[in-house]
Design a protein around this motif. Structure first.
Motif, PDB file in Angstrom:
ATOM      1  N   THR A   1       0.833  -1.213   0.000  1.00  0.00           N
ATOM      2  CA  THR A   1       0.000   0.000   0.000  1.00  0.00           C
ATOM      3  C   THR A   1       0.862   1.256   0.000  1.00  0.00           C
ATOM      4  OG1 THR A   1      -1.729  -1.174   1.233  1.00  0.00           O
ATOM      5  CG2 THR A   1      -1.852   1.222   1.203  1.00  0.00           C
ATOM      6  N   ILE A   2       1.870   1.283   0.872  1.00  0.00           N
ATOM      7  CA  ILE A   2       2.762   2.443   0.966  1.00  0.00           C
ATOM      8  C   ILE A   2       3.530   2.653  -0.341  1.00  0.00           C
ATOM      9  CG2 ILE A   2       4.894   3.274   2.062  1.00  0.00           C
ATOM     10  CD1 ILE A   2       2.535   3.705   3.812  1.00  0.00           C
ATOM     11  N   ALA A   3       3.949   1.551  -0.958  1.00  0.00           N
ATOM     12  CA  ALA A   3       4.775   1.655  -2.164  1.00  0.00           C
ATOM     13  C   ALA A   3       4.009   2.216  -3.355  1.00  0.00           C
ATOM     14  CB  ALA A   3       5.356   0.285  -2.521  1.00  0.00           C
ATOM     15  N   THR A   4       2.695   2.041  -3.377  1.00  0.00           N
ATOM     16  CA  THR A   4       1.895   2.407  -4.556  1.00  0.00           C
ATOM     17  C   THR A   4       2.064   3.869  -4.972  1.00  0.00           C
ATOM     18  OG1 THR A   4       0.291   0.648  -4.113  1.00  0.00           O
ATOM     19  CG2 THR A   4      -0.438   2.461  -5.507  1.00  0.00           C
ATOM     20  N   PRO A   5       1.821   4.858  -4.081  1.00  0.00           N
ATOM     21  CA  PRO A   5       1.989   6.248  -4.528  1.00  0.00           C
ATOM     22  C   PRO A   5       3.435   6.615  -4.822  1.00  0.00           C
ATOM     23  CG  PRO A   5       1.527   6.165  -2.163  1.00  0.00           C
ATOM     24  CD  PRO A   5       1.337   4.785  -2.686  1.00  0.00           C
ATOM     25  N   ILE A   6       4.385   5.941  -4.160  1.00  0.00           N
ATOM     26  CA  ILE A   6       5.803   6.229  -4.394  1.00  0.00           C
ATOM     27  C   ILE A   6       6.198   5.802  -5.808  1.00  0.00           C
ATOM     28  CG2 ILE A   6       8.165   5.710  -3.630  1.00  0.00           C
ATOM     29  CD1 ILE A   6       6.985   5.354  -0.788  1.00  0.00           C
ATOM     30  N   TYR A   7       5.743   4.623  -6.229  1.00  0.00           N
ATOM     31  CA  TYR A   7       6.018   4.156  -7.598  1.00  0.00           C
ATOM     32  C   TYR A   7       5.439   5.127  -8.619  1.00  0.00           C
ATOM     33  CZ  TYR A   7       7.890  -0.532  -6.636  1.00  0.00           C
ATOM     34  OH  TYR A   7       8.685  -1.591  -6.262  1.00  0.00           O
ATOM     35  N   GLY A   8       4.238   5.656  -8.329  1.00  0.00           N
ATOM     36  CA  GLY A   8       3.606   6.570  -9.272  1.00  0.00           C
ATOM     37  C   GLY A   8       4.473   7.784  -9.551  1.00  0.00           C
ATOM     38  N   LYS A   9       5.019   8.380  -8.481  1.00  0.00           N
ATOM     39  CA  LYS A   9       5.841   9.585  -8.650  1.00  0.00           C
ATOM     40  C   LYS A   9       7.196   9.258  -9.266  1.00  0.00           C
ATOM     41  CE  LYS A   9       6.667  13.937  -8.261  1.00  0.00           C
ATOM     42  NZ  LYS A   9       5.910  14.904  -9.060  1.00  0.00           N
ATOM     43  N   LEU A  10       7.837   8.178  -8.796  1.00  0.00           N
ATOM     44  CA  LEU A  10       9.150   7.815  -9.339  1.00  0.00           C
ATOM     45  C   LEU A  10       9.059   7.435 -10.810  1.00  0.00           C
ATOM     46  CD1 LEU A  10      10.736   5.756  -6.406  1.00  0.00           C
ATOM     47  CD2 LEU A  10      11.122   8.148  -7.004  1.00  0.00           C
ATOM     48  N   GLY A  11       7.914   6.834 -11.193  1.00  0.00           N
ATOM     49  CA  GLY A  11       7.717   6.501 -12.605  1.00  0.00           C
ATOM     50  C   GLY A  11       7.665   7.741 -13.474  1.00  0.00           C
ATOM     51  N   ASP A  12       7.038   8.814 -12.953  1.00  0.00           N
ATOM     52  CA  ASP A  12       6.996  10.087 -13.684  1.00  0.00           C
ATOM     53  C   ASP A  12       8.404  10.640 -13.889  1.00  0.00           C
ATOM     54  OD1 ASP A  12       4.257  10.152 -13.935  1.00  0.00           O
ATOM     55  OD2 ASP A  12       3.924  11.362 -12.146  1.00  0.00           O
ATOM     56  N   ILE A  13       9.264  10.440 -12.879  1.00  0.00           N
ATOM     57  CA  ILE A  13      10.615  11.025 -12.929  1.00  0.00           C
ATOM     58  C   ILE A  13      11.565  10.187 -13.773  1.00  0.00           C
ATOM     59  CG2 ILE A  13      12.639  11.656 -11.555  1.00  0.00           C
ATOM     60  CD1 ILE A  13      10.744  12.240  -9.213  1.00  0.00           C
ATOM     61  N   PHE A  14      11.636   8.893 -13.501  1.00  0.00           N
ATOM     62  CA  PHE A  14      12.685   8.052 -14.097  1.00  0.00           C
ATOM     63  C   PHE A  14      12.209   7.161 -15.255  1.00  0.00           C
ATOM     64  CE2 PHE A  14      13.946   8.650  -9.584  1.00  0.00           C
ATOM     65  CZ  PHE A  14      15.106   9.375  -9.808  1.00  0.00           C
ATOM     66  N   GLY A  15      10.940   7.128 -15.501  1.00  0.00           N
ATOM     67  CA  GLY A  15      10.418   6.274 -16.567  1.00  0.00           C
ATOM     68  C   GLY A  15       9.796   5.012 -15.982  1.00  0.00           C
ATOM     69  N   ARG A  16       8.628   4.659 -16.488  1.00  0.00           N
ATOM     70  CA  ARG A  16       7.871   3.554 -15.885  1.00  0.00           C
ATOM     71  C   ARG A  16       8.460   2.187 -16.207  1.00  0.00           C
ATOM     72  NH1 ARG A  16       4.506   7.565 -14.734  1.00  0.00           N
ATOM     73  NH2 ARG A  16       3.506   8.627 -16.470  1.00  0.00           N
ATOM     74  N   ARG A  17       9.129   2.060 -17.319  1.00  0.00           N
ATOM     75  CA  ARG A  17       9.713   0.759 -17.676  1.00  0.00           C
ATOM     76  C   ARG A  17      10.740   0.328 -16.635  1.00  0.00           C
ATOM     77  NH1 ARG A  17      14.095  -1.443 -20.781  1.00  0.00           N
ATOM     78  NH2 ARG A  17      13.440  -3.324 -21.919  1.00  0.00           N
ATOM     79  N   LYS A  18      11.622   1.240 -16.255  1.00  0.00           N
ATOM     80  CA  LYS A  18      12.653   0.929 -15.258  1.00  0.00           C
ATOM     81  C   LYS A  18      12.017   0.538 -13.923  1.00  0.00           C
ATOM     82  CE  LYS A  18      16.080   4.189 -17.119  1.00  0.00           C
ATOM     83  NZ  LYS A  18      16.790   5.469 -16.853  1.00  0.00           N
ATOM     84  N   LEU A  19      10.986   1.289 -13.543  1.00  0.00           N
ATOM     85  CA  LEU A  19      10.320   1.021 -12.254  1.00  0.00           C
ATOM     86  C   LEU A  19       9.577  -0.303 -12.288  1.00  0.00           C
ATOM     87  CD1 LEU A  19      10.202   2.849  -9.661  1.00  0.00           C
ATOM     88  CD2 LEU A  19      11.129   3.964 -11.674  1.00  0.00           C
ATOM     89  N   PHE A  20       8.965  -0.632 -13.427  1.00  0.00           N
ATOM     90  CA  PHE A  20       8.214  -1.888 -13.539  1.00  0.00           C
ATOM     91  C   PHE A  20       9.171  -3.082 -13.464  1.00  0.00           C
ATOM     92  CE2 PHE A  20       5.301  -4.939 -15.737  1.00  0.00           C
ATOM     93  CZ  PHE A  20       4.206  -4.760 -14.911  1.00  0.00           C
TER      94      PHE A  20
END
Length: 552
Positions: A74-93
């Motif tokens: 649950t905690i990780a969900t909003p963090i992934y959303g913002k980091l994906g905007d910054i670094f690219g969603r492919r890397k985060l996925f």
């Protein structure tokens, strides 16, 4: 030649943000593989948890295994959303899948329940990104108007995993050992080959254009305060029934939650565009109301649904695996309605009607199930499940599409992750509240149950000599026994078992009445939401056009 054409098409997509249907389908293969990994794990582990707890001698710590996973995901969900905007969603996925696989492998090697809880927490960090990032990536590459058609495939993945999960969990939990390793450990270890395939698909096909964010500042104080605010509330939601909702532990959790959330709001306001959860997205009335609707629907949906497997196991004597199969009517209703509503949304551009219809059908299903009595046949419960599934299928994807469509392209990541986050919080709260209603209602019926059982024994004293009724002569509290291991009801004499089944069915009916009240409130709210015309360009396409315009 074909390879050169693919490279040229990819380069063109990177410039314009426009992807062909074939390119989109290849990306979807990668996304669905990651989502299948997460969805299958949840349904498999739930089925086998009893066996795991028995093997690790940790029945009392069983709840922490679930709580640890819930908190981190649950905690990780909003963090992934913002980091994906910054670094690219492919890397985060890719990172999310890798963390999930690592957490799975070490979970399979755990020697105590507390170790397993810690390892499941790591697994949850990975799981938190899989669902939210998949929905965000889809928003990046597919216009809102066409998105519902593709989201139906995601729900099909969840439907398939919910059917396969209980079967696989039951089979592996029932095997003493396989290849020299305890059967239940394969529930986690099997994620290694499945995860490797998912990772291969993602690396091969998940090529999404990424436009660099203007600012790469990370909101670390926002991360810290959201943890301080949310973790105590999740813990008290999971443990409150055992602690007592007015116990010192519970009040400490409430106080920490209020301090953390207040600090989070202050910090997010100061961080502006760089915030994990930029507050300006709530200026959109449609986004705010849709998010609130998601919280209420999450409460009613998860709160009501938690009772169904319990009824199937306690009243009808189904095993956890069988209970999973008996939920198939709901899954089928969900898949059918999600596909149909997706097709209609793509053709008409209308989506509000599915919020209204979805909450209406869910209300009808809960009101119908509130008339449950222990003499009902399985098919009578299945009717309620089908209606519930038909409502859920319309709601799940529509809420996401409405949230994404209500914000600018640059905010799609945080909008998707925040709506998912709030829905999860609503679901967690719903489960806590409705389980309390269920077992408090059952406890209130304790004297009534005892009187009926005593009357049956007085009428036929030989019942106590029947070995099938050993649970009634052991001196153990029947209420505690029902919550820990209700299998004794399968073999007990009907004269002694039926009063318990009747009381449990009546207690469950009270849960459905409460869930119906919550979902009726969601229905009323859905009427107030203003429908914003669905955009015809994908998130990446809009960003690419904005970037091109800024250069001229």
């Amino acid at each position: 030649m074909a390879r050169a054409e693919r490279k040229a098409a990819a380069a063109q997509s990177a410039l314009t943000g426009v992807m062909t249907h074939r390119q989109i389908m290849f990306v979807l293969f990668g996304l669905m593989a990651g989502m299948f990994l997460s969805a299958l794990d949840q349904s498999v582990v739930g089925t086998a948890m009893r066996t795991i707890a028995d093997d690790l001698n940790g029945l009392s710590a069983q709840a922490w295994v679930t709580t640890a996973y819930l908190i981190t995901s649950t905690i990780a969900t909003p963090i992934y959303g913002k980091l994906g905007d910054i670094f690219g969603r492919r890397k985060l996925f890719i990172a999310a899948i890798s963390i999930f696989i690592f957490g799975s492998v070490i979970s399979g090697l755990a020697n105590t329940m507390y170790e397993l809880a810690a390892y499941r927490a790591i697994q949850g960090i990975g799981a938190g990104g899989l669902f939210a990032l998949a929905l965000t990536i889809l928003a990046d590459i597919v216009p809102p108007r066409d998105r519902a058609r593709y989201q139906g495939m995601f729900l099909a993945v969840f439907g398939t995993s919910s059917v396969l999960g209980p079967l696989i969990g039951g089979l592996l939990a029932g095997v003493d050992s396989f290849l020299g390793i305890t059967g239940w450990r394969w529930i986690f270890l099997m994620n290694l080959p499945i995860g490797a395939i998912a990772l291969l698909l993602v690396l091969s096909f998940l090529h999404v254009p990424h436009l660099e964010a203007k600012s790469k500042r990370i909101d670390w104080w926002g991360v810290l305060t959201i943890i301080v605010g949310v973790v105590p509330l999740l813990i008290v939601a999971e443990q409150g029934r055992e602690w007592g909702w007015t116990s010192p532990n519970a009040f400490i959790a409430y106080a920490l939650g209020v301090i953390g959330i207040t600090s989070f709001i202050v910090i997010e306001r100061k961080m502006g565009e760089d915030a994990i959860l930029p507050l300006h997205i709530f200026k959109s009335r449609t986004f705010s109301l849709t998010t609130l609707l998601g919280v209420i629907v999450g409460m009613g949906m998860f709160g009501g649904m938690i009772s169904l497997p319990l009824v199937l196991q306690i009243v009808y004597g189904a095993s956890p695996t069988e209970a999973g199969y008996l939920m198939i009517p709901m899954v089928m209703g969900l898949m059918i309605s999600s596909i149909m509503s997706g097709q209609i949304t793509s053709k008409t551009g209308k989506y509000k009607i599915f919020m209204v219809l979805g909450t209406a059908l869910m209300s009808i299903s809960f009101l119908y199930l509130s008339t449950l009595v222990y003499t009902w046949e399985i098919w009578q419960i299945s009717i309620g499940m089908v209606i519930m599934g038909l409502g859920l299928g319309q709601m799940m994807q529509t809420l996401t599409i409405a949230s994404q469509n209500a914000v600018e392209a640059k905010d799609i990541g945080v909008a998707t992750s925040s709506s998912t986050f709030f829905r999860q919080m609503g679901g967690t709260l719903g489960v806590a509240v409705f389980l309390s209603i269920l077992f408090n209602s059952l406890a209130d019926k304790g004297s009534e149950i005892g009187a009926k059982i005593q009357a049956a024994i007085t009428a036929n004293p030989a019942l106590l000599n029947d070995p099938r009724n050993a649970a009634f002569t052991s001196g153990q509290d029947i209420s505690e026994l029902i919550q820990s291991d209700s299998s004794f009801l399968k073999t007990a004499s009907p004269e002694l078992a039926d009063p318990i089944k009747q009381a449990f069915a009546e207690s469950t009916a009270s849960v459905f009445i409460a869930a119906a009240a919550v979902v009726i409130a969601a229905f009323a709210l859905s009427l107030l939401i203003k429908e914003v015309a669905l955009r015809t360009k994908s998130g990446v396409q809009e960003k690419a056009e904005q970037a091109a315009a800024s250069m001229h």
